[in-house]
Design an enzyme around this catalytic site. Structure first.
Site, mmCIF file in Angstrom:
data_model
loop_
_atom_site.group_PDB
_atom_site.id
_atom_site.type_symbol
_atom_site.label_atom_id
_atom_site.label_comp_id
_atom_site.label_asym_id
_atom_site.label_seq_id
_atom_site.Cartn_x
_atom_site.Cartn_y
_atom_site.Cartn_z
ATOM 1 N N ALA A 1 50.976 -46.362 24.362
ATOM 2 C CA ALA A 1 51.115 -47.220 25.535
ATOM 3 C C ALA A 1 52.468 -47.022 26.209
ATOM 4 C CB ALA A 1 50.938 -48.686 25.131
ATOM 5 N N SER B 1 43.016 -48.751 20.482
ATOM 6 C CA SER B 1 43.446 -47.359 20.392
ATOM 7 C C SER B 1 42.302 -46.493 20.916
ATOM 8 C CB SER B 1 43.770 -46.987 18.938
ATOM 9 O OG SER B 1 44.866 -47.736 18.450
ATOM 10 N N HIS C 1 50.779 -40.240 24.346
ATOM 11 C CA HIS C 1 50.765 -40.496 22.899
ATOM 12 C C HIS C 1 50.536 -41.959 22.553
ATOM 13 C CE1 HIS C 1 54.706 -42.386 23.061
ATOM 14 N NE2 HIS C 1 54.854 -42.373 21.756
#
Length: 518
Positions: free
Chosen positions: A443, A422, A441
């Site tokens: 993948a 992340s 926001h």
């Protein structure tokens, strides 16, 4: 809509630079909108803009090619959805697609669109917010390191799984009656603060300070409230998760330090969840009323999933008030899980959450529509910005971000896929000008859940996670395949696209060591 060949569609897609593609007017009917000028009503042409680099662009455009070749019985490809949104009344700028876009209901997931509130024809669309209203991400820091976690990682992972309800139909442990629910819908994080589930600093580090002031619980149906009543403090299923993560790389030390992150190996906790069944029902209820409003007001749309109403209509105002209440519920939900996670860590380390420095770095929303001020045609205007599967990313010195982050820009939390990294980014001035202060926001899916279940092995995915040193607790075995990294785009390339475009900047990277999922 008449079928067209992929070669026909390609004529309308123009490469601007290495990360920007324009969807030109004519790709779908009516790619323009009306805007109220001070003197007369004029037509303003609007096109689409997609941000994507060479590493992942084929995943987006192949979806369009397959649709043109074989047709589709369900969602339109994301590129066509971006174009259809550009045809909606009152839109300004571009219909924007972030690099993680994929097909969704009406709007693609990863779509940003802003509508001029001065134009009486401008609309609000539940499809531009999504069914999981205020699905979002929260990140907590700690003063722990990976070495502190390693000896008790399995025990801690199990304890988090035991304390935080997960999965479809899960019920929360936070006491909640009908009066308390109405208060939570109206007050948002202020309710959590009043009830002792939040710290004062938590509110300061939430988008909208954890409360949308236009929320009206009376605009949420009894059915929606009934669905939400037992779900406070629950993670849910799908792509929602709680992860224990390790700071793996720091790109911008000064920005990271402002967030309390100053060393490789530092432990953080990421919580990804939304408004559960309550938000889904709010969206479902609104769509029914908007179909009638469109017929009454003669609103023309290219796709019935783009059901909408004029912002100032009764239907539009009712939806915005109900949506805000659902957004407040989502903040209370993430705050309740924050409370439970703090208690779990405190017990595991025989300490207090405060002594463990378990402060909220930030809390961002992914699925929401908000009134914001942006510069359009050289002057500030009040817009209704829809972000569906996209994150607000305001720049340094913006008045709506916390004092702590005035010199760095708003923290932007980008969750990876199960088992992958992340990222934390920061907002930029370029993003404010180009994307209404928005970025990606996550993948973004690269294949359907059904395809993932058919093509992946439960045991293979589980073994792969364990080989990476990731402890996992999951309520449903099929979710292992649906949420496997192979089902998603490469999150690193999504991040690199946004960083290269300048719409957000990398701050630090996190890798998971424990995953809790529904």
């Amino acid at each position: 809509m008449a079928s067209r060949s992929f070669d026909d569609d390609k004529r309308f897609i123009e490469r601007i630079d290495k990360v920007r593609y324009r969807i030109k007017k004519g790709f779908v009917p009516d790619m323009n909108c009306f805007r109220q000028d001070l003197i007369r009503c004029i037509v303003r042409n609007v096109d689409g803009m997609i941000y994507v680099n060479d590493s992942i662009k084929d995943l987006i455009f192949e979806e369009l090619e397959q649709h043109c070749t074989h047709g589709s019985g369900g969602f339109l490809p994301a590129v066509k959805q971006i174009a259809n949104v550009a045809s909606l009344p009152g839109i300004v700028g571009h219909s924007l697609g972030m690099p993680d876009i994929h097909s969704g209901y009406g709007f693609s997931i990863g779509n940003v669109a802003a509508f001029d509130t001065e134009n009486p024809k401008s609309i609000v669309s539940p499809g531009g917010v999504g069914f999981d209203i205020n699905c979002g991400v929260r990140l907590l820091r700690t003063n722990l390191t990976e070495k502190d976690i390693d000896p008790i990682k399995e025990t801690l992972c199990q304890s988090l799984f035991d304390h935080i309800p997960v999965g479809v139909g899960s019920k929360g442990v936070i006491p909640m009656g009908t009066k308390a629910l109405d208060a939570a819908l109206e007050l948002g994080l202020d309710w959590s603060l009043r009830e002792g589930y939040a710290w004062v600093e938590d509110k300061e580090h939430c988008e909208e300070y954890g409360r949308m002031l236009n929320a009206d619980p009376s605009k949420v149906t009894e059915r929606a409230k009934k669905r939400g009543l037992p779900q406070l403090g629950t993670l849910g299923a799908g792509n929602h998760y709680l992860e224990v993560q390790v700071v793996d790389e720091i790109f911008n030390p000064s920005a990271a330090k402002k967030m309390g992150v100053d060393q490789i190996g530092q432990i953080c906790i990421m919580i990804h969840s939304g408004s559960r069944g309550l938000g889904h029902q709010v969206a479902t209820d609104a769509l029914t009323g908007m179909e009638k409003a469109m017929a009454r007001d003669k609103i023309q749309i290219n796709d019935k999933q783009l059901a909408c109403a004029h912002i100032n209509s009764q239907e539009g105002q009712d939806y915005l008030a109900g949506m805000a209440a659902a957004a407040n519920f989502a903040w209370v939900n993430r705050q309740s899980m924050t409370f439970l996670a703090r208690q779990t860590f405190a017990k595991a380390f025989n300490s207090s959450p405060d002594d463990l420095d378990m402060h909220v770095i930030y809390d961002v929303s992914h699925n929401i529509a908000k009134f914001e001020e942006h510069v359009v045609d050289g002057r500030p205007k009040k817009l209704l910005v829809h972000r569906k599967g996209a994150t607000r990313a305001f720049p340094p010195h913006h008045p709506l971000i916390p004092v702590d982050y005035q010199f760095t820009g708003q923290p932007v939390l980008i969750g990876g896929t199960m088992g992958t990294s992340s990222y934390v980014l920061t907002g930029t001035d370029i993003g404010m000008r180009e994307t209404f202060g928005s970025t990606c926001h996550g993948a973004g899916r690269s294949c359907s859940r059904n395809k993932s279940r058919n093509n992946l092995s439960y045991q293979d995915v589980l073994t792969n996670l364990r080989d990476k040193g990731i402890s996992i607790r999951i309520a449903s075995p099929k979710l292992i395949m649906e949420e496997a990294p192979e089902s998603y785009k490469d999150v690193t390339q999504v991040i690199e696209t946004c960083h290269t475009a300048g719409i957000s900047q990398k701050s630090f990277k996190l890798r998971p060591i424990a995953v809790i999922k529904g």
